[in-house]
Scaffold this motif. Sequence first.
Motif, PDB file in Angstrom:
ATOM      1  N   ILE A   8       0.974  -1.470   0.097  1.00 19.74           N
ATOM      2  CA  ILE A   8       0.204   0.066  -0.016  1.00 19.74           C
ATOM      3  C   ILE A   8       0.896   1.286  -0.025  1.00 19.74           C
ATOM      4  CG2 ILE A   8      -1.543   1.357   1.344  1.00 19.74           C
ATOM      5  CD1 ILE A   8      -2.876  -1.409   2.000  1.00 19.74           C
ATOM      6  N   ALA A   9       1.951   1.311   0.651  1.00 19.05           N
ATOM      7  CA  ALA A   9       2.781   2.375   0.628  1.00 19.05           C
ATOM      8  C   ALA A   9       3.570   2.637  -0.609  1.00 19.05           C
ATOM      9  CB  ALA A   9       4.167   1.852   1.805  1.00 19.05           C
ATOM     10  N   ARG A  10       3.825   1.674  -1.519  1.00 21.26           N
ATOM     11  CA  ARG A  10       4.465   1.685  -2.778  1.00 21.26           C
ATOM     12  C   ARG A  10       3.330   2.146  -3.687  1.00 21.26           C
ATOM     13  NH1 ARG A  10       7.222  -3.313  -1.382  1.00 21.26           N
ATOM     14  NH2 ARG A  10       5.576  -4.478  -2.423  1.00 21.26           N
ATOM     15  N   ALA A  11       2.272   1.685  -3.744  1.00 21.68           N
ATOM     16  CA  ALA A  11       0.862   2.286  -4.359  1.00 21.68           C
ATOM     17  C   ALA A  11       0.911   3.880  -4.112  1.00 21.68           C
ATOM     18  CB  ALA A  11      -0.399   1.608  -4.175  1.00 21.68           C
ATOM     19  N   GLY A  12       1.021   4.466  -2.979  1.00 20.54           N
ATOM     20  CA  GLY A  12       1.144   5.888  -2.844  1.00 20.54           C
ATOM     21  C   GLY A  12       2.293   6.545  -3.379  1.00 20.54           C
ATOM     22  N   GLU A  13       3.366   6.045  -3.282  1.00 24.85           N
ATOM     23  CA  GLU A  13       4.652   6.419  -4.052  1.00 24.85           C
ATOM     24  C   GLU A  13       4.326   6.420  -5.421  1.00 24.85           C
ATOM     25  OE1 GLU A  13       7.468   3.833  -2.593  1.00 24.85           O
ATOM     26  OE2 GLU A  13       7.562   4.485  -0.392  1.00 24.85           O
ATOM     27  N   ALA A  14       3.727   5.485  -5.894  1.00 25.62           N
ATOM     28  CA  ALA A  14       3.416   5.433  -7.572  1.00 25.62           C
ATOM     29  C   ALA A  14       2.311   6.594  -7.678  1.00 25.62           C
ATOM     30  CB  ALA A  14       3.185   4.226  -8.203  1.00 25.62           C
ATOM     31  N   GLY A  15       1.604   7.125  -6.995  1.00 26.92           N
ATOM     32  CA  GLY A  15       0.712   8.175  -7.113  1.00 26.92           C
ATOM     33  C   GLY A  15      -0.886   7.347  -7.139  1.00 26.92           C
ATOM     34  N   VAL A  16      -0.914   6.226  -6.666  1.00 28.28           N
ATOM     35  CA  VAL A  16      -2.117   5.780  -6.573  1.00 28.28           C
ATOM     36  C   VAL A  16      -2.748   6.119  -5.037  1.00 28.28           C
ATOM     37  CG1 VAL A  16      -3.261   3.303  -6.601  1.00 28.28           C
ATOM     38  CG2 VAL A  16      -1.237   3.758  -8.124  1.00 28.28           C
ATOM     39  N   GLY A  17      -3.870   6.918  -5.272  1.00 29.04           N
ATOM     40  CA  GLY A  17      -4.260   7.484  -4.013  1.00 29.04           C
ATOM     41  C   GLY A  17      -5.565   6.599  -3.531  1.00 29.04           C
ATOM     42  N   LEU A  18      -6.073   5.870  -4.128  1.00 30.90           N
ATOM     43  CA  LEU A  18      -7.296   4.750  -3.606  1.00 30.90           C
ATOM     44  C   LEU A  18      -7.190   3.567  -4.281  1.00 30.90           C
ATOM     45  CD1 LEU A  18     -10.073   7.621  -4.454  1.00 30.90           C
ATOM     46  CD2 LEU A  18      -9.239   6.826  -2.036  1.00 30.90           C
ATOM     47  N   MET A  19      -7.636   2.599  -3.415  1.00 32.48           N
ATOM     48  CA  MET A  19      -7.607   1.174  -3.784  1.00 32.48           C
ATOM     49  C   MET A  19      -9.160   0.645  -3.506  1.00 32.48           C
ATOM     50  SD  MET A  19      -3.870   0.266  -2.895  1.00 32.48           S
ATOM     51  CE  MET A  19      -3.822   2.010  -2.158  1.00 32.48           C
ATOM     52  N   VAL A  20      -9.635  -0.258  -4.438  1.00 37.12           N
ATOM     53  CA  VAL A  20     -10.700  -1.130  -3.772  1.00 37.12           C
ATOM     54  C   VAL A  20     -10.396  -2.489  -3.878  1.00 37.12           C
ATOM     55  CG1 VAL A  20     -13.277  -1.512  -4.468  1.00 37.12           C
ATOM     56  CG2 VAL A  20     -12.352   0.702  -4.877  1.00 37.12           C
ATOM     57  N   ALA A  80      -8.548  -0.798   7.929  1.00 38.57           N
ATOM     58  CA  ALA A  80      -7.341  -0.474   8.455  1.00 38.57           C
ATOM     59  C   ALA A  80      -6.684   0.500   7.699  1.00 38.57           C
ATOM     60  CB  ALA A  80      -6.391  -1.708   8.464  1.00 38.57           C
ATOM     61  N   TYR A  81      -7.022   0.763   6.441  1.00 40.45           N
ATOM     62  CA  TYR A  81      -6.190   1.831   5.663  1.00 40.45           C
ATOM     63  C   TYR A  81      -7.113   2.934   5.272  1.00 40.45           C
ATOM     64  CZ  TYR A  81      -2.799  -1.852   5.453  1.00 40.45           C
ATOM     65  OH  TYR A  81      -1.909  -2.843   5.886  1.00 40.45           O
ATOM     66  N   GLU A  82      -6.846   4.036   5.145  1.00 34.35           N
ATOM     67  CA  GLU A  82      -8.016   5.294   4.903  1.00 34.35           C
ATOM     68  C   GLU A  82      -8.087   5.164   3.651  1.00 34.35           C
ATOM     69  OE1 GLU A  82      -8.103  10.138   5.698  1.00 34.35           O
ATOM     70  OE2 GLU A  82      -6.199   9.098   6.236  1.00 34.35           O
ATOM     71  N   ASN A  83      -7.315   4.913   2.499  1.00 31.95           N
ATOM     72  CA  ASN A  83      -7.401   4.974   1.299  1.00 31.95           C
ATOM     73  C   ASN A  83      -7.728   3.656   0.583  1.00 31.95           C
ATOM     74  OD1 ASN A  83      -4.923   3.879   1.865  1.00 31.95           O
ATOM     75  ND2 ASN A  83      -3.993   4.745   0.012  1.00 31.95           N
ATOM     76  N   VAL A  84      -8.104   2.483   1.287  1.00 32.46           N
ATOM     77  CA  VAL A  84      -8.651   1.395   0.588  1.00 32.46           C
ATOM     78  C   VAL A  84     -10.241   1.273   1.129  1.00 32.46           C
ATOM     79  CG1 VAL A  84      -8.415  -1.256   0.711  1.00 32.46           C
ATOM     80  CG2 VAL A  84      -6.400   0.361   0.959  1.00 32.46           C
ATOM     81  N   PHE A  85     -10.913   0.949  -0.032  1.00 30.22           N
ATOM     82  CA  PHE A  85     -12.277   0.559   0.336  1.00 30.22           C
ATOM     83  C   PHE A  85     -12.473  -0.797  -0.264  1.00 30.22           C
ATOM     84  CE2 PHE A  85     -11.713   5.073   0.340  1.00 30.22           C
ATOM     85  CZ  PHE A  85     -12.725   5.702   1.114  1.00 30.22           C
ATOM     86  N   CYS A  86     -13.869  -1.243  -0.116  1.00 30.23           N
ATOM     87  CA  CYS A  86     -13.970  -2.783  -0.572  1.00 30.23           C
ATOM     88  C   CYS A  86     -15.473  -2.854  -1.218  1.00 30.23           C
ATOM     89  CB  CYS A  86     -13.835  -3.790   0.634  1.00 30.23           C
ATOM     90  SG  CYS A  86     -15.256  -3.505   1.901  1.00 30.23           S
ATOM     91  N   THR A  87     -15.791  -4.102  -1.765  1.00 32.89           N
ATOM     92  CA  THR A  87     -17.044  -4.321  -2.056  1.00 32.89           C
ATOM     93  C   THR A  87     -17.213  -5.600  -1.476  1.00 32.89           C
ATOM     94  OG1 THR A  87     -16.168  -6.042  -3.772  1.00 32.89           O
ATOM     95  CG2 THR A  87     -16.386  -3.534  -4.332  1.00 32.89           C
ATOM     96  N   VAL A  88     -18.744  -6.140  -1.709  1.00 31.29           N
ATOM     97  CA  VAL A  88     -19.112  -7.479  -0.937  1.00 31.29           C
ATOM     98  C   VAL A  88     -19.948  -8.101  -2.134  1.00 31.29           C
ATOM     99  CG1 VAL A  88     -21.160  -6.354  -0.188  1.00 31.29           C
ATOM    100  CG2 VAL A  88     -20.642  -8.671   1.077  1.00 31.29           C
ATOM    101  N   GLY A  89     -19.550  -9.589  -2.225  1.00 29.69           N
ATOM    102  CA  GLY A  89     -20.080 -10.291  -3.243  1.00 29.69           C
ATOM    103  C   GLY A  89     -19.421 -11.636  -3.119  1.00 29.69           C
ATOM    104  N   THR A  90     -19.727 -12.410  -4.330  1.00 28.86           N
ATOM    105  CA  THR A  90     -19.447 -13.834  -4.604  1.00 28.86           C
ATOM    106  C   THR A  90     -18.955 -13.934  -6.124  1.00 28.86           C
ATOM    107  OG1 THR A  90     -21.117 -14.736  -3.007  1.00 28.86           O
ATOM    108  CG2 THR A  90     -20.134 -16.201  -4.601  1.00 28.86           C
ATOM    109  N   HIS A  91     -17.722 -14.365  -6.334  1.00 28.53           N
ATOM    110  CA  HIS A  91     -17.134 -14.328  -7.393  1.00 28.53           C
ATOM    111  C   HIS A  91     -17.877 -15.539  -8.375  1.00 28.53           C
ATOM    112  CE1 HIS A  91     -14.106 -15.422 -10.716  1.00 28.53           C
ATOM    113  NE2 HIS A  91     -13.656 -14.354 -10.367  1.00 28.53           N
TER     114      HIS A  91
END
Length: 264
Positions: free
Chosen positions: A22-34, A52-63
């Motif tokens: 997640i830190a490397r994502a930020g360093e690459a300019g990736v501010g949000l992740m789902v 646990a991470y302010e810039n991470v969100f999620c979904t709910v479902g079954t593949h």
Amino acid sequence: MLVDSHCHLDFPDFADERDAVIARAGEAGVGLMVTISTRVRRFPDILAIAEAYENVFCTVGTHPHNAGEETDVTAQELIRLAGHPKVVGIGEAGLDYHYDKAPRDLQASGFRTHIAAARETRLPLVIHARNADADIAAILEEETGKGAFPFILHCFSSGPELARKGVELGGYVSFSGILTFKKSDELREIARQVPRDRLLVETDAPYLAPVPHRGRRNEPSFVAHTAAVLAETIGLGAEETAELTTANFLRVFDKVPPKAGQGI
């Protein structure tokens, strides 16, 4: 700022270094992740990561691979779980006729259950479609006729007709590292045809690392490479493409706070 609109941070591939990823994502300019749910019964693990991470969100479902394991999941359960502030989408759900890991009728019924939840919550449905273009298009058209719902054709690798139908029905099209592969000329042509206001980028990490990392474990920071190829493909600059895809993301994932991720 870039957004990785689809990754799987709960997978074992990241267990030992999730903070660093997640830190490397930020360093690459990736501010949000789902981080995307593949099993409702494992949703607490996904939610814990998002919390646990302010810039991470999620979904709910079954593949669709797991549709046979979770036949008891109802739209009402999905709607209830989606009430959490960190849950910004439904899915991933859909049809996978390449691996056929679940009976096709169970994949289809699960897909429709997730559509019902997306329609009710107005949260975007993340759609997995592989070797099932005609059936995906038919279900989307039929279900949209019952009432529109937001959706994303994720990790798009289907044909131009499904992209066209998805856009026609109000959907978005998300491109992964496959867009960067040498033999993906047809996919890049599809990307050129998708209206710019419907384009998204993603990693689908840990899968499908883009060039120049192809063959390695993928991670959210690598979405920058996919965005660079998308920029070249559609004739925009890298910064313009980042702004475009982020604006599109915030439009469809409208539960994400508008200022989220801007502190990277």
